[in-house]
Write a protein that holds these residues in place. Structure first.
Motif, short mmCIF file in Angstrom:
data_model
loop_
_atom_site.label_atom_id
_atom_site.label_comp_id
_atom_site.label_asym_id
_atom_site.label_seq_id
_atom_site.Cartn_x
_atom_site.Cartn_y
_atom_site.Cartn_z
N LEU A 28 0.80 -1.22 0.00
CA LEU A 28 0.00 0.00 0.00
C LEU A 28 0.84 1.28 0.00
CD1 LEU A 28 -2.95 -0.98 2.33
CD2 LEU A 28 -3.07 -0.38 -0.07
N THR A 30 2.69 2.72 -2.39
CA THR A 30 2.48 3.58 -3.56
C THR A 30 1.07 4.19 -3.57
OG1 THR A 30 4.06 2.21 -4.73
CG2 THR A 30 2.79 3.73 -6.05
N PRO A 31 -0.01 3.39 -3.34
CA PRO A 31 -1.33 4.04 -3.29
C PRO A 31 -1.44 5.10 -2.20
CG PRO A 31 -1.56 1.67 -3.45
CD PRO A 31 -0.11 1.93 -3.25
N SER A 34 0.17 8.13 -3.45
CA SER A 34 -0.67 8.73 -4.48
C SER A 34 -1.89 9.42 -3.87
CB SER A 34 -1.10 7.64 -5.45
OG SER A 34 -1.83 8.17 -6.49
N PHE A 78 -6.64 11.73 -7.35
CA PHE A 78 -7.64 10.77 -6.86
C PHE A 78 -7.96 9.71 -7.92
CE2 PHE A 78 -8.82 14.12 -3.68
CZ PHE A 78 -8.60 13.34 -2.57
N TRP A 79 -8.01 10.15 -9.17
CA TRP A 79 -8.37 9.24 -10.26
C TRP A 79 -7.33 8.13 -10.39
CZ3 TRP A 79 -12.34 11.09 -13.96
CH2 TRP A 79 -12.67 10.12 -14.91
N VAL A 80 -6.06 8.53 -10.40
CA VAL A 80 -4.98 7.56 -10.61
C VAL A 80 -4.88 6.61 -9.39
CG1 VAL A 80 -2.81 8.53 -9.70
CG2 VAL A 80 -2.87 7.57 -11.98
N THR A 81 -5.16 7.14 -8.19
CA THR A 81 -5.14 6.28 -7.00
C THR A 81 -6.25 5.24 -7.09
OG1 THR A 81 -4.49 8.25 -5.75
CG2 THR A 81 -5.08 6.31 -4.48
N ASN A 82 -7.41 5.69 -7.55
CA ASN A 82 -8.53 4.77 -7.70
C ASN A 82 -8.20 3.65 -8.69
OD1 ASN A 82 -11.24 4.09 -7.03
ND2 ASN A 82 -11.82 4.73 -9.10
N ARG A 83 -7.55 4.02 -9.79
CA ARG A 83 -7.17 3.00 -10.78
C ARG A 83 -6.18 2.00 -10.19
NH1 ARG A 83 -4.92 4.64 -16.32
NH2 ARG A 83 -4.82 2.40 -16.56
N MET A 84 -5.23 2.53 -9.44
CA MET A 84 -4.22 1.66 -8.79
C MET A 84 -4.89 0.65 -7.87
SD MET A 84 -1.17 3.82 -7.14
CE MET A 84 -0.56 5.09 -8.19
N LEU A 85 -5.80 1.16 -7.03
CA LEU A 85 -6.44 0.30 -6.03
C LEU A 85 -7.39 -0.68 -6.69
CD1 LEU A 85 -7.04 3.01 -3.32
CD2 LEU A 85 -5.46 1.09 -3.18
N ALA A 86 -8.02 -0.28 -7.78
CA ALA A 86 -8.92 -1.19 -8.50
C ALA A 86 -8.12 -2.36 -9.06
CB ALA A 86 -9.61 -0.44 -9.63
N MET A 87 -6.88 -2.08 -9.44
CA MET A 87 -6.05 -3.12 -10.06
C MET A 87 -5.65 -4.20 -9.08
SD MET A 87 -2.43 -2.52 -11.92
CE MET A 87 -1.65 -2.03 -10.40
N ARG A 89 -6.79 -4.96 -5.99
CA ARG A 89 -7.67 -5.40 -4.92
C ARG A 89 -8.01 -6.90 -4.97
NH1 ARG A 89 -13.33 -2.91 -2.88
NH2 ARG A 89 -13.26 -3.86 -0.83
N LEU B 26 -6.96 3.75 4.04
CA LEU B 26 -5.97 3.39 3.03
C LEU B 26 -4.85 2.52 3.59
CD1 LEU B 26 -6.00 6.67 1.07
CD2 LEU B 26 -5.62 4.51 -0.07
N ARG B 33 -9.74 1.28 -1.16
CA ARG B 33 -10.41 1.99 -2.25
C ARG B 33 -11.49 2.93 -1.71
NH1 ARG B 33 -12.78 -0.53 -7.83
NH2 ARG B 33 -12.52 1.38 -9.04
N ASN B 36 -9.94 6.09 -0.40
CA ASN B 36 -9.65 7.09 -1.43
C ASN B 36 -10.92 7.86 -1.80
OD1 ASN B 36 -7.85 8.25 -3.46
ND2 ASN B 36 -9.10 7.14 -4.94
N ALA B 77 -4.98 10.53 -16.16
CA ALA B 77 -5.06 9.45 -15.18
C ALA B 77 -5.71 8.21 -15.78
CB ALA B 77 -5.83 9.91 -13.95
N MET B 82 -0.24 1.33 -16.49
CA MET B 82 0.00 0.97 -15.09
C MET B 82 1.48 1.09 -14.73
SD MET B 82 -2.50 0.38 -13.19
CE MET B 82 -4.24 0.52 -13.51
N MET B 85 2.72 4.65 -13.67
CA MET B 85 2.07 5.31 -12.54
C MET B 85 3.00 6.22 -11.74
SD MET B 85 -1.14 4.77 -12.21
CE MET B 85 -2.43 3.70 -12.78
N VAL B 89 2.25 10.17 -10.85
CA VAL B 89 2.11 10.75 -9.50
C VAL B 89 3.09 11.92 -9.35
CG1 VAL B 89 2.35 10.30 -7.03
CG2 VAL B 89 1.30 8.58 -8.51
N MET B 262 9.20 3.48 2.83
CA MET B 262 9.50 3.01 1.48
C MET B 262 10.99 2.73 1.32
SD MET B 262 7.11 5.46 -0.85
CE MET B 262 7.44 4.79 -2.46
#
Lengths: 99, 288
Positions: A28, A30-31, A34, A78-87, A89, B26, B33, B36, B77, B82, B85, B89, B262
């Motif tokens: 988590l 990176t998310p 982000s 927020f958009w890119v974080t959402n995409r990351m987390l969708a991937m 999960r 988070l 999710r 966020n 975005a 992927m 990313m 960011v 990190m």
């Protein structure tokens, strides 16, 4: 006295920020980076306040650019974080079931 | 405080609480999710509340800027690969820092025009411009490195650290010149001094990041992210705005801890990364 209240709020917020991020799974990192990146898009509030003031054209242009940048930060963040987390999960869920 | 200001203040508190709940969620993959989404909802509340305390006639200008920035943000975005990313960011982080620097510059003009600047503003304006601008250009370099467009690998040149130190001194001098009303460098007006601080800080941002190798970029981006948070907090002091102070500081603090986590997880000590430039330029000197 205003500045003292603000510094006190800042101190508490810093403490909260430190406390919030502890023992986070590596997955988590990176998310989280982000998402916090999107949260500092709050700077858009500042951009809106500053561009609303009267001033010569160049100052208006500076404010306009600040609002543009801020909106880019918020929406993109927020958009890119959402995409990351969708991937990632579903795999996480599978791992959990196996355990 | 009139009613609008009070309601906006209360809405800011709700937004801050939603940010905190969002970050908390988070930390767990199961709830990340939704975390966020909750944070994004907090952002919408803060932005909507701000509309009530600004001049009505500037709504069109703000609307256009937000629409353009939001559209570009959503498009980039949605389209980004992927694997790309981290640099995306970095790009979003950079514009956030740039926004903070520009806001401080704009506010400094307003303070000067109104003839009244406070001690707090004198300190926080140059500080916001410095951190914001370093974060902006540092992020640009990080983006270019990861995208493999420019500055790939570790870029060093002789006396790099000396140049950095001189730049920093120059920035401090110009910052002091800005709030002493041009007492130190008489040919530069206070506003011109702040513009110079912006430019030199951008250059410093470039020089600080170019010596660091591409593999360490995610950690550098995390550090710049914390930096932008601090710039947002500093701009909160400039604008006398609590949500900027709260959210900016939370990001600054959590970003710092996250950077340490990190670098620990990747087995790259933070000190080693930041001082990579010194080591590299030292080795270069020995070789030459």
């Amino acid at each position: 006295m205003d500045i003292l209240a603000q510094l006190a709020v800042m101190g508490l917020a810093a403490f909260l920020g430190f406390e919030l991020i502890s023992r986070v799974p590596n997955l988590l990192h990176t998310p989280l980076m982000s998402a916090t990146n999107a949260i500092h898009g709050i700077i858009l509030v500042g951009g809106m306040i500053t561009v609303a003031q009267d001033g010569p054209l160049w100052v208006k242009a500076v404010g306009f650019l600040a609002v543009f940048f801020g909106a880019l930060n918020v929406v993109g963040g927020f958009w890119v974080t959402n995409r990351m987390l969708a991937m990632f999960r579903p795999p996480v869920k599978r791992v959990k079931r196996r355990v | 405080m009139d009613l609008d200001t009070t309601l906006t203040f209360l809405a800011y508190l709700v937004a801050a609480a939603l940010f905190i709940v969002g970050i908390r969620r988070l930390r767990n993959p199961e709830t990340a999710r939704s975390g966020n989404t909750i944070a994004a909802f907090g952002m919408v509340i803060a932005l909507a509340a701000t509309l009530f305390v600004i001049e009505f006639q500037s709504l069109l200008l703000i609307g256009i800027a937000v629409a353009l920035g939001g559209f570009l943000g959503a498009l980039s975005a949605e389209r980004v690969q992927m694997t790309a990313m981290p640099q995306m960011v970095a790009a979003y982080n950079g514009v956030g820092g740039g926004a903070a620097a520009l806001i401080a510059l704009s506010e400094f003009y307003h303070f000067q025009a109104e003839g009244g600047s406070s001690l707090v503003a004198d300190i926080t304006v140059p500080l916001t411009v410095l951190i914001g601008s370093v974060s902006f250009m540092g992020s640009v370099v990080a983006f270019l490195k990861l995208q493999e467009v420019a500055f790939t690998g570790s870029v060093t040149f002789p006396l790099q650290q000396v140049v950095n130190a001189l730049l920093f001194l120059g920035i401090l001098t110009l910052g002091a010149n800005a709030f002493t009303g041009g007492a130190i460098v008489p040919f530069l007006s206070p506003v011109a001094s702040v513009v110079s601080v912006l430019a030199l800080s951008g250059l410093l941002g470039v020089l600080l990041v170019i010596p660091i190798g591409g593999a360490d970029m995610p950690i550098v981006i995390s550090l710049l992210n914390a930096g932008t948070g601090l710039a947002a907090a500093a701009s909160g002091f400039v604008l006398d705005n609590y949500i900027l102070i709260i959210a900016g500081t939370i990001v600054g603090a959590s970003g710092t801890i996250l950077t340490r986590l990190m670098s620990g997880a990747l087995g790259r000590p933070l000190g080693k990364i930041i001082f990579a430039g010194i080591a590299a330029s030292g080795a270069q000197k020995k070789g030459g």
